[in-house]
Motif scaffolding. Structure first.
Motif, PDB file in Angstrom:
ATOM      1  N   ALA A  58       0.827  -1.208   0.000  1.00 34.70           N
ATOM      2  CA  ALA A  58       0.000   0.000   0.000  1.00 34.70           C
ATOM      3  C   ALA A  58       0.864   1.262   0.000  1.00 34.70           C
ATOM      4  N   ARG A  59       1.976   1.226   0.722  1.00 33.56           N
ATOM      5  CA  ARG A  59       2.872   2.386   0.772  1.00 33.56           C
ATOM      6  C   ARG A  59       3.546   2.602  -0.585  1.00 33.56           C
ATOM      7  N   LYS A  61       2.349   1.658  -3.453  1.00 37.22           N
ATOM      8  CA  LYS A  61       1.278   2.111  -4.348  1.00 37.22           C
ATOM      9  C   LYS A  61       1.048   3.615  -4.200  1.00 37.22           C
ATOM     10  N   ARG A  62       0.968   4.093  -2.964  1.00 34.43           N
ATOM     11  CA  ARG A  62       0.764   5.530  -2.728  1.00 34.43           C
ATOM     12  C   ARG A  62       1.930   6.346  -3.294  1.00 34.43           C
ATOM     13  N   ILE A  65       1.672   6.416  -7.115  1.00 36.80           N
ATOM     14  CA  ILE A  65       0.587   7.332  -7.495  1.00 36.80           C
ATOM     15  C   ILE A  65       1.034   8.782  -7.310  1.00 36.80           C
ATOM     16  N   ALA A  66       1.706   9.078  -6.205  1.00 31.41           N
ATOM     17  CA  ALA A  66       2.216  10.435  -5.976  1.00 31.41           C
ATOM     18  C   ALA A  66       3.203  10.826  -7.074  1.00 31.41           C
ATOM     19  N   ASN A  70       2.464  14.623  -7.708  1.00 31.84           N
ATOM     20  CA  ASN A  70       2.480  15.309  -6.428  1.00 31.84           C
ATOM     21  C   ASN A  70       3.896  15.322  -5.848  1.00 31.84           C
ATOM     22  N   ALA A  73       4.286  15.308  -1.955  1.00 33.10           N
ATOM     23  CA  ALA A  73       4.047  13.993  -1.348  1.00 33.10           C
ATOM     24  C   ALA A  73       5.216  13.058  -1.618  1.00 33.10           C
ATOM     25  N   MET A  77       7.229  11.360   1.436  1.00 32.84           N
ATOM     26  CA  MET A  77       7.265   9.901   1.557  1.00 32.84           C
ATOM     27  C   MET A  77       8.684   9.361   1.439  1.00 32.84           C
TER      28      MET A  77
END
Length: 182
Positions: A58-59, A61-62, A65-66, A70, A73, A77
């Motif tokens: 999940a991390r 993936k985020r 996506i960022a 972004n 972000a 991260m």
């Protein structure tokens, strides 16, 4: 001394390999007939132990996506988890993507350059979007079909060059006549 061997002991003790050697080239071989060389298969690939724990999916993936748009972000991260820099997500059917891949097909030069400054692995798609004509020419000279290799989400190099804007114009002009139209 008991010389009998059970079937299990024979199999576990390498008896099959010894018998195979005898059959292949030894006393049981037929004259003039040779055994084919063994072929490798997936089961012959060693299973290496994991070295470090995997990053949480999940991390990753985020982060990926960022990477599409972004920068703040991405910075936040990456500061919290430097191992994310080359993390890849499998969107399914072998569609792997990194944050650099996302930045590249979205034309986000700022994010791509930040990631590369922090040790992201440069690939042909990022080099194309960034307008690195010398790198793209060298890759095409070495592997001519690379112009048709799909990137993340099956997005071709030409689209990456288009997303690079004015700074990738020379790359776009170089690739356009080489790409196979589909």
């Amino acid at each position: 001394m008991n010389t009998s061997v059970s079937r299990k002991r024979f199999l576990l003790g390498g008896g099959v390999a010894a018998l195979g050697a005898l059959l292949g080239r030894g006393v049981f071989a037929q004259p003039g007939v040779t055994s084919p060389a063994p072929t490798a298969s997936a089961k012959d690939v060693p299973d290496f132990p994991e070295h470090d724990p995997q990053l949480e999916r999940a991390r990753v993936k985020r982060f990926v996506i960022a990477g599409h748009g972004n920068l703040e972000a991405v910075k936040e991260m990456l500061a919290a988890e430097p191992g994310l820099i080359n993390g890849a997500i499998d969107w399914g059917n072998g569609d792997f993507e990194t944050a650099l891949g996302g930045a590249s097909h979205m034309g986000r030069r700022d994010i791509a350059e930040f990631l590369l400054e922090h040790n992201a692995r440069l690939d042909i798609f990022a080099a194309t979007m960034l307008g690195k004509l010398d790198i793209v020419k060298a890759a095409v000279a070495a592997f001519p079909n690379i112009v048709n290799v799909p990137g993340p989400h099956k997005i071709p190099l030409l689209v990456h060059a288009q997303k690079g804007g004015e700074q990738a114009k020379a790359v776009l002009e170089f690739l356009t006549p080489l790409a196979v139209k589909k």
